[in-house]
Design a protein around this motif. Structure first.
Motif, short mmCIF file in Angstrom:
data_model
loop_
_atom_site.label_atom_id
_atom_site.label_comp_id
_atom_site.label_asym_id
_atom_site.label_seq_id
_atom_site.Cartn_x
_atom_site.Cartn_y
_atom_site.Cartn_z
N CYS A 161 0.86 -1.17 0.00
CA CYS A 161 0.00 0.00 0.00
C CYS A 161 0.90 1.23 0.00
CB CYS A 161 -0.92 0.02 1.23
SG CYS A 161 -1.84 1.56 1.35
N CYS A 221 0.68 5.33 7.48
CA CYS A 221 -0.62 4.90 7.97
C CYS A 221 -0.52 4.37 9.40
CB CYS A 221 -1.18 3.82 7.07
SG CYS A 221 -2.81 3.27 7.57
N CYS A 225 0.01 -4.83 4.58
CA CYS A 225 0.01 -3.57 3.84
C CYS A 225 1.36 -3.33 3.18
CB CYS A 225 -0.29 -2.39 4.77
SG CYS A 225 -1.80 -2.57 5.70
N CYS A 245 -8.06 -0.81 0.65
CA CYS A 245 -7.46 -0.78 1.98
C CYS A 245 -7.72 -2.13 2.66
CB CYS A 245 -8.09 0.34 2.81
SG CYS A 245 -7.42 0.44 4.48
S1 SF4 Z 1 -4.46 0.08 6.51
FE1 SF4 Z 1 -5.17 0.54 4.48
S2 SF4 Z 1 -4.35 2.54 4.08
FE2 SF4 Z 1 -3.24 1.77 5.84
S3 SF4 Z 1 -1.44 0.86 4.97
FE3 SF4 Z 1 -2.94 -0.77 5.17
S4 SF4 Z 1 -3.96 -0.78 3.20
FE4 SF4 Z 1 -2.87 1.10 3.32
#
Ligand code: SF4
Ligand SMILES: Nc1ncnc2c1ncn2[C@@H]1O[C@H](COP(=O)(O)OP(=O)(O)OP(=O)(O)O)[C@@H](O)[C@H]1O
Ligand code: SF4
Ligand SMILES: [Mg+2]
Lengths: 683, 295, 315
Positions: free
Chosen positions: A290, A296, A303, A322
């Motif tokens: 991500c 985040c 992620c 997400c």
């Molecule tokens: S929680 Fe969602 S936005 Fe945060 S790093 Fe993981 S995938 Fe990305």
């Protein structure tokens, strides 16, 4: 897929753009999926570098020469990703058209307006010169340009910014497109003009039934004017849904953070804004992760090793990418803001002698063709510890005033008293000593740092001038950097262009704070920053102010930001202060008609707000070369009468602690237009 | 252009990480070669006395010999048997000295006046502008000719004259560059710190325009080499007995039908040297222009 | 600033330039009493020299000499040659036709080659033609004009025998012969400006092509040739036009060199001869003429700028 694909006008699947550079391949677009139906309006939002512009440029077939496109991109069945084919050329400029951000640069300065507006129609519709001229006339008339016939032979620099943007819209409409793309088309404009242009776009879209993509970094701009919104981050679409859904129940962590970091007109003053740590991702490479993971707070291992897909949530058409989405019924992000109350800001001690007092300050510029009256006699006093916000449209003289106060700009007359000492009469040597007491932070953080100097060198400069040397210097520099949250050991040796905008602005603040000033003048300190970074810097300024008892003059064109940080606000119009008073009161019950119009024009990130209900300010700023007689606002004021032209209204007290310069100040109940704190969109 | 990969949403192919290797920047071969040549010319000029070559006025043969026929005289000899190699090496001494000295004079004057005019503006800028127009309106070569008509040129007078003639260009470059920098926000920020004039020019502005100025310095040396060559060619440069490239070309010109090498050997050396200085200047300027980008 | 004060300012500036140039050259040429000595030769005694200086008026104070020269010059009288006693104006008019033709041809060739090539290569940066043109242009910039003149002479006249080695055929006498005698010398003048024009325009075009309005034009679906000609070329011309004005100096230098090498009866040869013979009035006259030309051309260039870019008029 909620969108019936058969109806889809624009269909984008897994669209990527890559550009080889010396540092590695960058991917401005990395697997974008998007659909747009005929007649639909889509808002495309994201911070700088998120790929918004690259996406719309791919649609227009104007990606940079070095870039390579892959994936599927069709418009009404015509492939637009396969190069300049005959069919594609029949779409670009004819069936899809675009309005660019800055009409100063996007119109050719040496080509007459008539030709620029009509040449597309001549190329695509095969009009004769005479027909093209007629068409240009019709279009200029349609976009509300007065005396269109006279404009045909004019050049862009002869028009105001708002008029130029209307020309750009006329140009885009030349071939009756099915899709109009507005890429930050109102970003360079003032709020009142922005409002006019956005209304115009919406009217045209409604009457012609064309589809529209509004690209903006400003959630407020797209909130009330789009059917759907797609949020981009790091070249990918993070979340996409119906506009109301997005504001009410964003699921992607980034969208949430973005919404939360936005100061709004209706949150309590001095709120500590929830921030997003770090800054925009490096565009090099396309990690299998991500893109938001490094910033985040909810990131899990997955992620960082897997790329989240943009998946649809049930049948709602709400899609987000997400792994750990926010629960749909979680409290809206902005609730944080209210909960985390600001550290009790040192309440300005009224009654004490003012720390900074400005009296009848006048600034003029001699230019070919006359004298610009940039600041025409403004006066105000700031008690120690106060933050005074100064707002107004571009060219109203905010920056000139700010610069004259710290003597970066020669004032024609007036005085600036710092604890009773008039700065404007000091010798250069005496002034140099006073510079430890009053400092300034400028708008563009990277430009305001010498590109040849290291971060430490930049911060040390002011101390060196004051004669600080050796170990004391090193210690003070490092302290100043730590004080703004920049680690001197990591960043101390870097050059300005190696920093992100937010870091650079911190360094610029450290440079000012190293001298331990009593007064800090900030000229648009967050205007060049992305929303998520802006919040960090605003919080930093609030903290410094509380810790050091700073008195702060905060100049900005952004009314929401000013409201959040200021104790009192001064509203400027064409070189004069038209209203001055407690921030909450001014915003909730403006006394001056201009203030009311200005506040009404602020784009609010709230799709439930009906922006059509507040009166729109027509016309444009008169030339500062020859300001109108009497009240300067009278050419645009809906309440103007004869008296306004005859007599200049003085800035007088209209209520306790409230000053306004109007013969007929507004009184009475708070404006319905200003939202009450309970009318929040994310309740 | 685009290979259209039609894949459904979410079924993207594995990310192609290997495509992310940085594009290798081509090494600036021209810069390396030109620097080597300049160093070679400078070194052989400085060390001419130590090299195992004949003196420039000692005949090594009975008459003319074409190049590549004997060793060490691989560049041949002229009609009176003087070594072309030796004369080419010695021929650079004075021109290089004048070109370098003239550049130092011209750059020092131009940078001082240009940056000061940019900083202080007002009458200083007007005067500087007028003077530079005056010098520009003088046809350079004609002026050098005129000067040669009244005095015998020396290394100093020539350097000073060249420096003066080049003043408008170095001044304009310095002025324009300084003006751009002075309009930048970091200068405003420095003023807010109370930076005095000299410190502003020397510590804030100069470091930011130094690259362009040094680059221009190289181009200036090249221009001076050409001008000096022309003067020597016309017979009004630095007086004999020391050889010069321009002088060698002029005397070879008389016998160009029979012995073209007497013209083309010094001409080639001059061309190469000028080209090298120009190229180094260009490459440096490109670097100066491309500095600090975010990509 | 209104239009008339602007023009007045410009004109006074130009007048100052011409005056200072003539003053400078007169001062330079009056260094030492060498003129009379030069005319009389090495055997003259001090008395003879002084006598001649008195005759020539060289014993008067510098300021007086300059002012009387200036007063005459304003009336169109530039004096006469010290050696041949031909009026300077006549020497200049004789040579002017040749030099003027060379300079016009040179400038024309330079622009004709540079402008299209620059427009093309700016659109195709890094392409084959671009690489070659850029390389050749740096070579041309490094080629001293006298080396170039000799090279051309050697190849075309000596080796190939295609063109005359030297000499001049006036245009009025035989246009073809005139062109044949002018082509090599004007090439000598042309190559250096050609290279600089090419580079400047190419780099300005590249900058222009990066502008947003070019993107707008592309987004309107206009074709490339139209965009290059209608949108990109004109805004890119500013530097080129100033440079062309400034190139009078380097064209003059080229003219001197090629007139000497190709033995042409132009102003360049005249001044070289005058310099070697210390014929001061001729040198003064030629310098004045060149300075005047420079000033006039650059004024025209300023006016042209306003035509090219409508924004210039207002600021
Ligand atoms: S929680 Fe969602 S936005 Fe945060 S790093 Fe993981 S995938 Fe990305
Ligand atoms: N250096 C200058 N020379 C001439 N005019 C200037 C100069 N700086 C500002 N002005 C003019 O003075 C007026 C006030 O400008 P100023 O920059 O103070 O406005 P501002 O409120 O800060 O606008 P913005 O929001 O665009 O920063 C404007 O009309 C502007 O065009
Ligand atoms: S004084 Fe008159 S014109 Fe000015 S703001 Fe008040 S009502 Fe409007
Ligand atoms: Mg401003």
């Amino acid at each position: 897929m909620t969108h019936d694909e058969a109806k889809s006008l624009l269909r984008i699947r897994d669209l990527s753009v890559r550009i080889p550079t010396a540092r590695g391949t960058i991917w401005p677009l990395d697997g974008v999926d998007l659909d747009l139906g005929a007649g639909e309006t889509l808002g495309l939002v994201g911070e700088s570098g998120s790929g918004k512009s690259m996406l719309v440029r791919s649609i227009m077939g104007v990606t940079p020469a070095a870039s390579t496109l892959s994936g599927e991109l069709t418009f009404d069945g015509v492939d637009l990703a396969g190069g300049r084919t005959e069919q594609a050329r029949g779409v670009w400029g004819k069936r899809v058209a675009m309005v660019f951000q800055d009409s100063m640069t996007s119109l050719n300065p040496v080509v007459r307006i008539g030709r620029q507006v009509s040449e597309g129609a001549r190329r695509h519709l095969g009009l004769t010169a005479a027909q093209a001229r007629e068409r240009a006339l019709d279009l200029l008339d349609l976009v509300g340009i007065p005396e269109p016939r006279a404009r045909l032979a004019q050049y862009p620099h002869q028009l105001s910014g708002g008029m130029r943007q209307r020309v750009a819209i006329a140009m885009a409409l030349a071939c009756d497109p099915d899709l109009l793309i507005a890429d930050e088309a109102t970003t360079a404009l003032d709020v009142t003009i922005q409002r006019q242009i956005l209304d115009l776009l919406q009217e045209i879209q409604a009457t012609r039934g064309m589809a529209m993509i509004i690209v903006s970094h400003d959630l407020g701009v797209v909130a009330g004017r789009t059917d759907r919104i797609a949020v981009m981050y790091g070249g990918r679409i993070a979340e996409e849904s119906a506009t109301r859904t997005l504001f009410a129940e964003a699921r992607h962590r980034y969208t949430r953070a973005l919404l939360g970091a936005l100061p709004t007109l209706d949150m309590p003053r001095h709120s500590v804004l929830p921030t997003v740590p770090g800054s925009a991702p490096d565009p090099v490479g396309r990690p299998r992760a991500c893109r938001f993971a490094p910033r985040c707070p909810a990131a899990v291992d997955r992620c960082r090793t897997e790329r989240p897909r943009l998946l649809s949530q049930g049948d709602s058409g709400h899609r987000f990418a997400c792994f750990v989405p926010v629960e749909p019924d979680a409290a809206p992000a902005s609730a944080h803001a209210a909960a985390v109350a600001a550290p009790a800001a040192a309440t300005p001690a009224a009654g004490r002698p003012p720390r900074l007092e400005v009296r009848d300050l006048v600034c003029r510029y001699r230019v070919p063709g006359g004298t610009i009256h940039a600041v025409s006699g403004i006066s105000f006093a700031m008690p120690p510890g106060e933050t005074l916000g100064m707002v107004g449209e571009s060219g109203c003289g905010k920056s000139s005033a700010a610069k004259a106060i710290v003597r970066l700009q020669q004032a024609a007359s007036g005085s600036v008293l710092l604890d009773g000492t008039d700065l404007l009469t000091l010798s250069p040597r005496e002034m140099r000593r006073q510079r430890t007491r009053i400092q300034i932070v400028l708008q563009d953080p990277i430009a305001s740092l010498n590109p040849r100097k290291t971060v430490r060198g930049c911060v040390a400069e002011g101390l060196l001038i004051q004669g600080v040397r050796g170990a004391e210097l090193a210690a003070k520099v490092d302290d100043a950097l730590r004080g703004v949250g920049v680690d001197p050991d990591i960043h101390g040796g870097k050059k300005a262009y190696q920093l992100s905008g937010g870091q650079a602005q911190r360094v610029a603040i450290a440079r000012a704070m190293a001298l331990d000033p009593d007064v800090l003048v900030c000229d648009e300190p967050v205007s060049a920053l992305d929303v998520s970074v802006q919040a960090q810097v605003l919080n930093l300024l609030e903290r410094l102010k509380a810790e050091r008892g700073l008195t702060m003059l905060f100049v900005s064109h952004d009314l929401s930001v000013v409201r959040n940080i200021s104790d009192r606000v001064a509203v400027m119009y064409l070189g004069t202060i038209v209203e001055l008073g407690d921030a909450d009161q001014v915003y909730s019950a403006p006394a001056h008609p201009y203030t009311r119009a200005l506040i009404g024009a602020v784009p609010v990130p709230d799709p439930t707000r009906d922006h059509a209900s507040t009166p729109r300010l027509e016309g444009q700023l008169p030339s500062p070369l020859s300001p109108p007689s009497g009240c300067r606002f009278r050419t645009r004021c809906p309440m103007a009468r004869q008296e306004c032209a005859d007599k200049e209204p003085p800035l007088v007290e209209v209520a306790p602690g409230r000053l306004a310069a109007c013969h007929f100040p507004l009184t009475g109940s708070p404006e319905p237009a200003a939202p009450s704190p309970t009318a929040r969109m994310r309740q | 252009m685009s290979a259209t990969m039609t894949t459904g949403p979410g079924t993207r192919p594995a990310a192609a990480e290997d495509e992310d290797a940085p594009v290798r920047r081509r090494p600036p071969v021209s810069l390396v070669l030109c620097s080597v040549w300049v160093v070679l010319v400078l070194a052989s000029t400085l060390l001419a006395g130590l090299l195992p070559i004949a003196g420039y006025d000692e005949p090594v043969a009975d008459g003319a010999t074409p190049p590549f026929e004997s060793w060490p005289e691989f560049l041949g000899t002229d009609s009176v048997g003087l070594s072309v190699l030796s004369r080419v090496i010695h021929g650079a001494q004075l021109s290089l000295a004048v070109a370098l000295l003239g550049t130092v004079i011209g750059m020092a004057g131009g940078v001082a006046l240009g940056t000061a005019a940019a900083y202080f503006k007002g009458w200083l800028a007007t005067v500087v502008n007028l003077l530079s127009d005056v010098v520009l309106a003088f046809p350079g070569l004609v002026l050098l000719l005129a000067m040669a008509s009244v005095t015998r040129p020396s290394v100093w007078s020539l350097s000073a004259m060249l420096g003066l003639l080049s003043l408008p260009s170095s001044l304009r470059i310095a002025y324009a560059n300084a003006n751009v920098q002075l309009g930048r926000d970091y200068v405003l920020a420095a003023r807010a710190l109370g930076t005095p004039a000299w410190r502003m020019i020397v510590r804030e502005v100069l470091p930011n325009i130094a690259h362009s100025l040094v680059a221009f310095g190289f181009v200036m040396v090249a221009t001076f080499m050409i001008a000096l060559g022309a003067l020597d060619f016309l017979g009004i440069g630095l007086p004999p007995p020391r050889p010069s490239w321009g002088g060698m070309i002029a005397s070879g010109f008389d016998s160009i039908r029979t012995r073209p090498y007497l013209v083309f050997v010094p001409a080639a050396v001059l061309l190469l040297t000028v080209f090298s200085f120009n190229t180094i200047g260009d490459r440096l300027r490109e670097r100066a222009d491309g500095r600090g980008g975010h990509l | 600033m209104s239009g008339t004060t602007f023009v007045a300012k410009k004109l006074s500036h130009l007048l100052a330039v011409v005056l200072l140039v003539s003053l400078g050259v007169t001062a330079l040429l009056s260094q030492g009493g060498t003129v009379a000595a030069q005319i009389l030769g090495p055997n003259a005694n001090a008395g003879q020299i002084a006598e001649l200086e008195r005759q020539l008026g060289l014993d008067r104070p510098f300021a007086e000499r300059y002012l009387s020269w200036l007063a005459d010059a304003v009336r169109g009288d530039l004096g006469e040659s010290l050696l041949t006693h031909v009026p300077v104006t006549e020497v200049i008019t004789n040579g002017f036709a040749v030099t003027f033709e060379l300079m016009v041809l040179g400038l024309g060739i330079a622009l004709l080659v540079a402008v299209p090539l620059a427009a093309y290569t700016a659109r195709n940066v890094g392409g084959k033609i671009d690489t070659i043109a850029t390389g050749v242009s740096s070579l041309f910039m490094s080629l001293p004009s006298f080396v170039l003149a000799i090279g051309l002479l050697y190849v075309f006249a000596v080796r190939l025998g295609m063109l005359p080695v030297s000499g001049w055929v006036p245009l009025t006498q035989d246009p073809v012969g005139n062109l044949r005698s002018a082509i090599l010398p004007s090439l000598v003048l042309a190559l250096h400006p050609m290279a600089t024009f090419f580079r400047v325009l190419r780099s300005d075009m590249i900058t222009t092509l990066q502008q947003d309005f070019v993107l707008t034009a592309r987004a309107k679906g206009l074709n490339t040739a139209y965009i290059l000609l209608r949108h990109a070329l004109r805004p890119s011309l500013t530097t080129l036009v100033s440079l062309a004005g400034l190139s009078i100096g380097s064209l003059m230098t080229g003219a001197v060199i090629s007139e000497v090498i190709f033995r042409l009866p132009g102003m360049g040869s005249a001044i070289v001869n005058a310099v070697t013979q210390r014929d001061v009035p001729i040198v003064q006259g030629v310098v004045l003429l060149v300075a005047l030309t420079y000033v006039v051309v650059n004024t025209l260039v300023d006016l042209l700028q306003a035509v090219i870019d409508p924004r210039v008029q207002t600021s």
